[in-house]
Design a protein around this motif. Sequence first.
Motif, short mmCIF file in Angstrom:
data_model
loop_
_atom_site.label_atom_id
_atom_site.label_comp_id
_atom_site.label_asym_id
_atom_site.label_seq_id
_atom_site.Cartn_x
_atom_site.Cartn_y
_atom_site.Cartn_z
N ILE A 527 -2.58 -3.80 -2.56
CA ILE A 527 -1.18 -3.44 -2.36
C ILE A 527 -0.57 -4.28 -1.24
N LEU A 528 -1.39 -4.75 -0.28
CA LEU A 528 -0.88 -5.64 0.76
C LEU A 528 -0.44 -6.97 0.16
N ILE A 529 -1.26 -7.54 -0.71
CA ILE A 529 -0.91 -8.81 -1.35
C ILE A 529 0.37 -8.68 -2.14
N ALA A 530 0.51 -7.56 -2.86
CA ALA A 530 1.73 -7.35 -3.65
C ALA A 530 2.95 -7.18 -2.75
N SER A 531 2.81 -6.46 -1.64
CA SER A 531 3.95 -6.21 -0.76
C SER A 531 4.35 -7.44 0.05
N LEU A 532 3.43 -8.40 0.23
CA LEU A 532 3.73 -9.62 0.97
C LEU A 532 4.05 -10.78 0.03
N ASP A 533 4.45 -10.47 -1.18
CA ASP A 533 4.84 -11.50 -2.12
C ASP A 533 6.08 -12.24 -1.60
N GLN A 534 6.14 -13.55 -1.83
CA GLN A 534 7.26 -14.34 -1.33
C GLN A 534 8.56 -13.99 -2.04
N GLU A 535 8.46 -13.49 -3.27
CA GLU A 535 9.64 -13.17 -4.06
C GLU A 535 9.99 -11.70 -3.87
N PRO A 536 11.17 -11.37 -3.32
CA PRO A 536 11.50 -9.96 -3.05
C PRO A 536 11.47 -9.07 -4.29
N ARG A 537 11.89 -9.60 -5.43
CA ARG A 537 11.98 -8.75 -6.63
C ARG A 537 10.60 -8.35 -7.16
N ARG A 538 9.56 -9.08 -6.75
CA ARG A 538 8.21 -8.76 -7.24
C ARG A 538 7.48 -7.78 -6.32
N ARG A 539 8.06 -7.43 -5.20
CA ARG A 539 7.38 -6.52 -4.27
C ARG A 539 7.56 -5.07 -4.72
N PRO A 540 6.54 -4.24 -4.52
CA PRO A 540 6.71 -2.81 -4.80
C PRO A 540 7.67 -2.18 -3.79
N THR A 541 8.38 -1.17 -4.24
CA THR A 541 9.27 -0.47 -3.33
C THR A 541 8.46 0.37 -2.36
N LEU A 542 9.13 0.84 -1.32
CA LEU A 542 8.45 1.69 -0.34
C LEU A 542 7.95 2.98 -0.98
N THR A 543 8.70 3.49 -1.95
CA THR A 543 8.26 4.71 -2.64
C THR A 543 6.98 4.46 -3.42
N ALA A 544 6.91 3.30 -4.10
CA ALA A 544 5.69 2.98 -4.85
C ALA A 544 4.51 2.75 -3.91
N VAL A 545 4.76 2.10 -2.78
CA VAL A 545 3.69 1.87 -1.81
C VAL A 545 3.19 3.19 -1.26
N ARG A 546 4.12 4.05 -0.92
CA ARG A 546 3.72 5.34 -0.34
C ARG A 546 2.92 6.15 -1.35
N ARG A 547 3.33 6.13 -2.62
CA ARG A 547 2.59 6.86 -3.64
C ARG A 547 1.18 6.30 -3.81
N ASP A 548 1.06 4.97 -3.78
CA ASP A 548 -0.25 4.34 -3.94
C ASP A 548 -1.17 4.66 -2.76
N VAL A 549 -0.63 4.53 -1.54
CA VAL A 549 -1.45 4.76 -0.34
C VAL A 549 -1.84 6.23 -0.23
N GLU A 550 -0.90 7.13 -0.48
CA GLU A 550 -1.23 8.55 -0.39
C GLU A 550 -2.22 8.96 -1.47
N GLY A 551 -2.15 8.31 -2.64
CA GLY A 551 -3.15 8.58 -3.67
C GLY A 551 -4.54 8.15 -3.23
N TRP A 552 -4.61 7.00 -2.55
CA TRP A 552 -5.91 6.55 -2.06
C TRP A 552 -6.44 7.49 -0.97
N LEU A 553 -5.56 7.95 -0.08
CA LEU A 553 -5.99 8.88 0.96
C LEU A 553 -6.47 10.19 0.35
N ALA A 554 -5.78 10.65 -0.69
CA ALA A 554 -6.20 11.90 -1.33
C ALA A 554 -7.58 11.74 -1.97
#
Length: 590
Positions: A527-554
Amino acid sequence: MGLASALLSFAHSLFGPGIWPGDWVWATSTAGALVALLPALGAMIVAIIRKGTGNRYDVVTLSVFGGIGVVAVFLLPWLLATGLSQVYQEAASSKSGGQSGFSGSDLSTFNTEYNPLIGTQSAYLGRGQNVYEVLFYPNGMQLGYVFYLILLVGLPALSLLFVMLQARTAFRRGPKWPSRFFWIPFVLMVLASVGMGANTAVHFWLGFLPFSVLGLIPVALVGPPPWSVINRPDPQPRQKVEPYRPEPPAPKPQPQLPPPPAKQYPATALAQAPEPPALAAAPGPIPPPPGSRNSGGSRYKRVRRLGHGGFGTVWEAVDTQLNRTVALKIAHAPDRDTEERMQREARALAVVNHPNCVKVYDLVEEPDGLALVMEYLEGRSLAEIVDAQGPLDDIAAGRLWSTMAGALAAAHEKGVLHRDLKPSNIILDRNGLAHLIDFGIARSQGDSKMTATGMMIGTPDFVAPEQAMGSPASPASDAWQLAATVSYALSGQPPRGTRETPMAALMAAARAEPVSKLPNRSAHARILIASLDQEPRRRPTLTAVRRDVEGWLARAGKSPDGPVTQIVTRRPPQQQPQPHQQPQPQRHPR
């Protein structure tokens, strides 16, 4: 048997060399390889469907995915596998081939004897014990039983592993629990095929296993669903229409007694004191504060200086009217741009209501300049924590990312961009909880643009590529800066590495140099690689990141709202510093 006979004939024509252990033995392994393509085909279909549906798992999509798993992983492989064994048994029991579908030429090679290890192919493949009998009622040498145990249990187990990997690849960028639609049917298929002849099953799985590995390639080539589809909001459910129910008759009115007279209290000095003006609830001009310059004093008693920079000075102070500790941010040499910056920061913080964002109380004039009155927090910045204690682990970094993503998302909902998110702008309080500070260059949608010659928005090491190239900031650029901050927390260095000068760092960002200092072996690497993409439109939104990270924590059994780290203890009352004392390193304002 008809379907299995056709598959076997095709496999024999595709690869059935007349060498040891026999052409039909090779054809059995070839048929197993062809059957292994069915789960891969099902995973490819699922991956293609998710290109349009993303992570929306309603009744229809779940039914489709479940149906694909049952047909492609259980039903067809089981019918073909057991059919192969029945074809061989039928061909071995009848000289004419019976209903096996074998021709005369097929039977002539089927009855060929190769050597004592195999004997005739008809006896080797069409007779003997089945899988269940070999495993639970063995007879013969102990070595032979170990050989069958390894092949008849180990080969299906390894095949199950790669079928699960195919399913998880098809369900990338989403929850992994739907992969059970594939591995559970596969387990059922293995259990249901214990009636196969043991020798047929051995060569079937010898062909199945390598092609289940190769099946990962086409599934991976389909690719995950784009972030634009994953971030698409779910359609609003239809509101349930309640059936009409007649209202009960209204109760008879009761006689109303006159209310008792309100108790009168004498006026106090606190009630007579004028209330301070409130900040605007939405971006817009702020009403002028009461000028303490003209009154000759200040309600804020300064305790000690907390920080000093090019913009101004931050003090720990006490509100003498409310008797609470606050942080007083005073701009020295206030000019028009400085006042506008402070007003922007006040507006931004006034409209953002989140427990992990610094709170603003007032905007006042002090004898030595315009001052922003903010909530005071005991703690240290993330930059100091990483520098003193080393990088965070995946659990702490996940909690940090989830908390800050929620705070930024709350700001974005109000139309406020931070634009300068970096490790020094995240404070960890005495309980180890993270807080976002310094909205000094934040901008609301209603603000006019400032024109300051040579002004650079953001910190070069943590600025998004599009900002460094002069493009306007966006929620995607805030998401990039947050991901860069999390990467720093995990590795101890900015994602593009450090440069000798700020200008060199800015040029590296403007050239969109690839990130090269990401943390090694982190669970958040994808998810870090996806969020640090050079193209803004290809990055996950903060909501998608939060859902992914919280899922991993759960899945790790951790709560996303727990402390990042325990860093400071509460200061005893007798150790309160005197005014103008130098600040302790562990105490910072929000």
